[in-house]
Design an enzyme around this catalytic site. Structure first.
Site, short mmCIF file in Angstrom:
data_model
loop_
_atom_site.label_atom_id
_atom_site.label_comp_id
_atom_site.label_asym_id
_atom_site.label_seq_id
_atom_site.Cartn_x
_atom_site.Cartn_y
_atom_site.Cartn_z
CB CYS A 1 -0.71 -0.08 1.86
SG CYS A 1 -2.81 1.04 1.08
CG HIS B 1 -3.49 -3.59 3.51
ND1 HIS B 1 -2.47 -2.88 4.27
CD2 HIS B 1 -4.30 -2.70 2.64
CE1 HIS B 1 -2.18 -1.72 3.78
NE2 HIS B 1 -3.24 -1.48 3.02
CD GLU C 1 -0.67 -6.18 5.75
OE1 GLU C 1 -0.38 -6.49 4.81
OE2 GLU C 1 -1.31 -4.49 6.14
#
Lengths: 235, 79
Positions: free
Chosen positions: A86, A203, A205
């Site tokens: 990002c 994302h 994670e």
């Protein structure tokens, strides 16, 4: 394996990355303040999401002049693994470590939702645990994710298989409707030519545990860790 | 000495913000609006340097930080 997570003023996904690496995957992880001038001892550097320097001027434009970024460039040049997620992707393009630029979303809106992306290249260190054309459900959260580069650059990225993920529908079809932000050719993630610097708007994670809504991001970290173990095995 | 820097999107680069503002103007009745692009205006106060050197250094600032030359052009005025 030791991960370093760079913390810029305004980073806000640094803790998510730390949590994933440290608690989900049981690896060593350390925060690295952006003023640091050494990355010695790290195997993989993550530039996390957020709003470094308040996104002033352009996203990532000021962060890329943080002292640590010179070290990140040297680390990447020596083959070290770098992943920008990002805002991290935006910083990598501003720093010239990845080509192109991430512009304001076509809709002008901040988009925070889960999207589907298709694995285009599973021959990278980061994506080797996925199947080619596998469809992943992964969150995005950005206002500036509209990937743009001139025609020659896009052609080069396509020809060299440097496009890693594309926005798709749930069946893996690349359609305009599935493109949330207006990115050229539905590009969601790219890798540099030498295959050690990845930039992704989604994302991973945030989707490493089912309790948090999914596990489709796990295999990026699995790939990195497995690669490191194989490298140690070779020594 | 002052430098005025105008940063604009390159021709052919989509400007959704400009498009939205143009649409708004049109809705307000300004039918003559045929196109609109949004850019940035940056005013820099400089000390010392001679005009020629100043301009050279402002150009450097544009290349390094103020503009992303992948998608933006810039124009400098020294006043």
């Amino acid at each position: 394996m030791k991960f370093g997570i760079i913390v810029f003023p305004g980073s806000n996904c640094d803790h998510d990355c730390y949590h994933a690496v440290k608690h989900v995957f049981g690896q060593n992880a350390e925060y690295i303040w952006h003023k640091e001038t050494s990355l010695k001892g790290f195997d993989c550097i993550i530039l996390p999401g957020g709003f470094s320097y308040g996104d002033y001027l352009r996203t990532g434009a000021i962060a890329r002049f943080s002292p640590v970024m010179q070290e990140v460039a040297a680390f990447a040049k020596n083959g070290g693994l770098v992943m920008g997620i990002c805002n991290g992707f935006q910083i990598l393009t501003e720093a010239g470590l990845l080509p192109g630029v991430l512009m304001r979303n076509k809709t002008l809106k901040f988009i925070c939702k889960n999207v589907n992306i298709r694995v285009e290249n599973n021959q990278t260190v980061f994506t080797k645990a996925y199947q080619k054309n596998q469809v992943l459900n992964i969150p995005i959260a950005h206002a500036d994710g509209n990937y743009f580069a001139d025609r020659d650059t896009i052609k080069r990225l396509e020809d060299n298989n440097q496009i890693v993920f594309r926005y798709s529908d749930k069946d893996g079809k690349i359609t305009e409707h599935a493109n949330p932000n207006g990115s050229v050719n539905n590009i969601a993630a790219i890798i540099n030519k030498t295959g050690n610097v990845l930039g992704a708007m989604p994302h991973p994670e945030r989707v490493c545990e089912s309790i948090l809504g999914g596990e489709d991001g796990r295999m990026i970290f699995d790939g990195i860790i497995k690669n490191s173990q194989e490298a140690i095995g070779c020594r | 000495m002052k430098a005025k820097v105008y940063v604009t999107l390159k021709k052919g680069v989509l400007d959704p913000q400009g498009k939205a503002v143009a649409n708004a103007l049109e809705t307000m009745g300004y039918k003559e609006v045929k196109g609109l692009r949004i850019g940035k205006f940056i005013e820099i106060e400089l000390d010392g340097a001679s005009q020629k050197d100043g301009e050279k250094r402002v150009k450097e600032m544009c290349e390094k930080l103020l503009a992303n030359t992948v998608v933006e052009d810039y124009r400098i005025e020294i006043v």
